[in-house]
Design a protein around this motif. Structure first.
Motif: not given
Length: 387
Positions: A108-132
């Motif tokens: 309804s607002r077209n907004v999202a919040v991404v929490s980094l700790p739940a991504f773990g330690a490996m391939a953080l940036r690639r995984r965040v990119l995919g999730v966003v």
């Protein structure tokens, strides 16, 4: 199936995604990567639009376990800056029913919040990119596919793999949630990563200087040479582990790094246990790094200063590198215990800065103020009743 707000845009119109991130360490680095790579990834998935990402640096609320404050902030920036979508990137850990939450989104607002700790330690940036990218695809669509449906499988980006799963939460204001598939272990690892334990060595300068000073004394102690050479392997390992444990315990107790769990509600107690576990692991990794660095320095010093005539009396005439390693190992263990005294000269603020991420320090400060206010209120109530 949850109905979402459709984006009525003309073909070729530029779509702007605003990324709001804390101006510190990992969140900002992740936001900058999104600025560079997200438009290209979205162009592959949704080629009917031109995509652009703008990064805004701002201190996000320190303690908002439901992400409503952060979502409100994202909505306000989206309105003020004319963004089509807004994404907040935070290192605040979030868990629902003991499941780590990777991202929450509101169609309804077209907004999202991404929490980094739940991504773990490996391939953080690639995984965040995919999730966003997945979040933007879902928010732009007319509907959110049901979990497990054919439409859900077709809309899923390959970048997500099996590490995360999408869910539709039963919670007002949140239409889409992405959960980590490996539970609390992934969240704990992510929290330790955000603390950056390798910084502990440079942050505890007093302890490091104290340990190095004691190393010089122990290194020329003939009794220590004899002990090191005659001790069994298991005894040396036990001494090394004990020295790190003593230092770790001293830091936690002396600098008040342990979070009390007594008299807390169940959900806060589980959270406190998780934060305490991340504290212990962070300190253990940081102190181990410091131990290895000090061991290398002591080994170099031993190779330089030991005279063959004196050292051979304890190690035998055919001593070699192995004997030097043993002496340096025991010297480092003894100096580490003595170095705990040096950490007492560090301020509590400097120790917290070395041991914790910005988000964790802000959360602990907010918790401390909350407890002090509660204690003041209880004291006032008691005084009122007595009066």
């Amino acid at each position: 199936m949850t109905t979402q707000q459709s984006h009525t845009q003309t073909p070729g119109r530029e779509v702007v995604i605003g990324v709001v991130a804390d101006p510190v360490a990992t969140p900002l680095q992740v936001a900058q990567q999104l600025e560079q790579e997200l438009p290209g990834l979205l162009a592959e998935q949704l080629p009917d639009r031109q995509w652009r990402v703008e990064v805004h640096r701002e201190r996000l609320p320190p303690s908002d376990m439901q992400h409503f404050e952060i979502m409100n902030l994202a909505t306000e920036h989206k309105r003020q800056r004319g963004w089509d979508f807004a994404v907040c990137v935070t290192d605040l850990p979030l868990a629902i029913d003991r499941q780590p939450v990777v991202a929450d989104a509101s169609s309804s607002r077209n907004v999202a919040v991404v929490s980094l700790p739940a991504f773990g330690a490996m391939a953080l940036r690639r995984r965040v990119l995919g999730v966003v990218a997945q979040l933007i695809v879902d928010l732009r669509g007319e509907t959110t596919p049901e979990e497990g449906s054919e439409e859900h499988r077709r809309s899923r980006l390959d970048a997500l793999g099996g590490a995360f799963r999408r869910a539709t939460p039963d919670q007002d204001g949140i239409d889409l949630r992405i959960l980590a598939s490996r539970g609390r272990l992934r969240l704990l690892i992510g929290m330790v990563r955000d603390n950056r334990p390798w910084r502990l060595v440079s942050g505890l300068r007093g302890a490091l200087v104290g340990a190095f000073a004691f190393s010089a004394f122990y290194l020329i102690n003939a009794t220590l040479w004899e002990l090191a050479i005659t001790m069994a392997v298991w005894q040396l390992v036990a001494v090394v582990l004990a020295s790190i444990t003593v230092m770790l315990t001293w830091l936690i107790v002396y600098h008040h790094l342990w979070e009390r769990v007594r008299n807390l509600p169940a959900y806060q107690r589980e959270q406190a246990v998780l934060f305490n576990a991340s504290t212990v692991i962070t300190l253990a990794i940081g102190l181990t790094c410091g131990y290895l660095g000090l061991f290398v320095l002591n080994l170099i010093a031993a190779l330089i200063v030991f005279t063959p005539e004196v050292f051979s009396q304890y190690a035998g005439p055919e001593y070699g590198l192995g004997e030097h390693l043993l002496v340096a190992l025991l010297t480092t263990a003894a100096a580490t215990v003595a170095g705990a005294i040096g950490s007492g000269f560090e301020s509590e603020e400097s120790v917290h800065e070395a041991a914790y991420s910005h988000r964790e320090r802000a959360r602990r400060e907010a918790l401390r103020r909350s407890r002090e206010a509660k204690e003041d209120d209880e004291t006032l109530d008691e005084t009122t009743r007595e009066g």
